[in-house]
Design a protein around this motif. Structure first.
Motif, PDB file in Angstrom:
ATOM      1  N   ILE A   1      21.680   2.950   4.426  1.00  0.00           N
ATOM      2  CA  ILE A   1      20.610   1.963   4.288  1.00  0.00           C
ATOM      3  C   ILE A   1      21.286   0.671   3.874  1.00  0.00           C
ATOM      4  O   ILE A   1      21.997   0.637   2.866  1.00  0.00           O
ATOM      5  CB  ILE A   1      19.573   2.402   3.235  1.00  0.00           C
ATOM      6  CG1 ILE A   1      18.841   3.655   3.711  1.00  0.00           C
ATOM      7  CG2 ILE A   1      18.584   1.272   2.966  1.00  0.00           C
ATOM      8  CD1 ILE A   1      17.755   4.141   2.751  1.00  0.00           C
TER       9      ILE A   1
ATOM     10  N   VAL B   1      11.871  -3.550   7.131  1.00  0.00           N
ATOM     11  CA  VAL B   1      12.701  -2.370   7.371  1.00  0.00           C
ATOM     12  C   VAL B   1      12.761  -2.035   8.857  1.00  0.00           C
ATOM     13  O   VAL B   1      11.729  -1.819   9.495  1.00  0.00           O
ATOM     14  CB  VAL B   1      12.141  -1.152   6.598  1.00  0.00           C
ATOM     15  CG1 VAL B   1      13.117   0.013   6.670  1.00  0.00           C
ATOM     16  CG2 VAL B   1      11.844  -1.521   5.146  1.00  0.00           C
TER      17      VAL B   1
ATOM     18  N   PHE C   1      11.488   4.821   4.199  1.00  0.00           N
ATOM     19  CA  PHE C   1      12.125   3.913   3.250  1.00  0.00           C
ATOM     20  C   PHE C   1      11.348   3.984   1.941  1.00  0.00           C
ATOM     21  O   PHE C   1      10.151   3.689   1.904  1.00  0.00           O
ATOM     22  CB  PHE C   1      12.105   2.495   3.833  1.00  0.00           C
ATOM     23  CG  PHE C   1      12.624   1.436   2.912  1.00  0.00           C
ATOM     24  CD1 PHE C   1      13.990   1.280   2.711  1.00  0.00           C
ATOM     25  CD2 PHE C   1      11.746   0.575   2.255  1.00  0.00           C
ATOM     26  CE1 PHE C   1      14.470   0.286   1.868  1.00  0.00           C
ATOM     27  CE2 PHE C   1      12.224  -0.418   1.409  1.00  0.00           C
ATOM     28  CZ  PHE C   1      13.584  -0.564   1.215  1.00  0.00           C
TER      29      PHE C   1
ATOM     30  N   CYS D   1      16.091   7.131   2.090  1.00  0.00           N
ATOM     31  CA  CYS D   1      15.259   7.780   3.093  1.00  0.00           C
ATOM     32  C   CYS D   1      15.161   9.216   2.629  1.00  0.00           C
ATOM     33  O   CYS D   1      16.180   9.874   2.414  1.00  0.00           O
ATOM     34  CB  CYS D   1      15.889   7.714   4.488  1.00  0.00           C
ATOM     35  SG  CYS D   1      14.986   8.723   5.698  1.00  0.00           S
TER      36      CYS D   1
END
Ligand SMILES: [Cu+2]
Length: 138
Positions: A38, A54, A66, A120
């Motif tokens: 990420i 995102v 997310f 995640c």
């Protein structure tokens, strides 16, 4: 007298509305999700309203999500049960789910100064590296 005060107030409000208040403007953080990471850009923000934009930029056709957690813990050492971070152990600030390949979703949060982790939490994805830290300054 009251009228003049009121007029001054209205004028001041209007001036605030059009002035380039860069220090107070909403901050947008561009977040790239890949198969094993990420990547927020930038990695810090000032306290206040923060909007995460995102994007699921992973190669595979896998859906991602997310999640923003408030914690002082290192993002690589969160408690995991059956492939998922135990979110109930933390203060969850917000999340976006079901991000299809190539799609973008926004998450707008009011964040206080402190340390956060971004993950995640699809099963197994945290352990594949989908986590990072995020710092909110005063
Ligand atoms: Cu994922």
């Amino acid at each position: 007298m009251m009228d003049r005060l009121h007029t001054a107030f209205v004028l001041a409000t209007l001036a605030l509305g059009v002035a380039p208040l860069s220090g107070h403007a909403d901050k947008t953080i561009h977040v790239k999700l890949t198969d094993n990471a990420i990547e927020p850009d930038p990695r810090t923000a000032n306290a206040g309203r923060v909007t995460f934009e995102v994007n699921n930029a992973a190669n595979g056709n896998t859906e991602h999500e997310f999640v923003v957690l408030r914690t002082d813990r290192d993002d690589g050492h969160l408690p995991v049960h059956k492939g998922q971070v135990t979110e109930s152990r933390f203060k969850k600030m917000g999340e976006v789910e079901d991000l299809e390949h190539g799609s973008t979703k926004r998450l707008s949060l009011k964040l206080a100064p402190g340390r956060y982790v971004l993950i995640c939490n699809r099963p197994g994805h945290y352990e594949m590296g989908m986590h990072t830290s995020f710092v909110v300054a005063r």
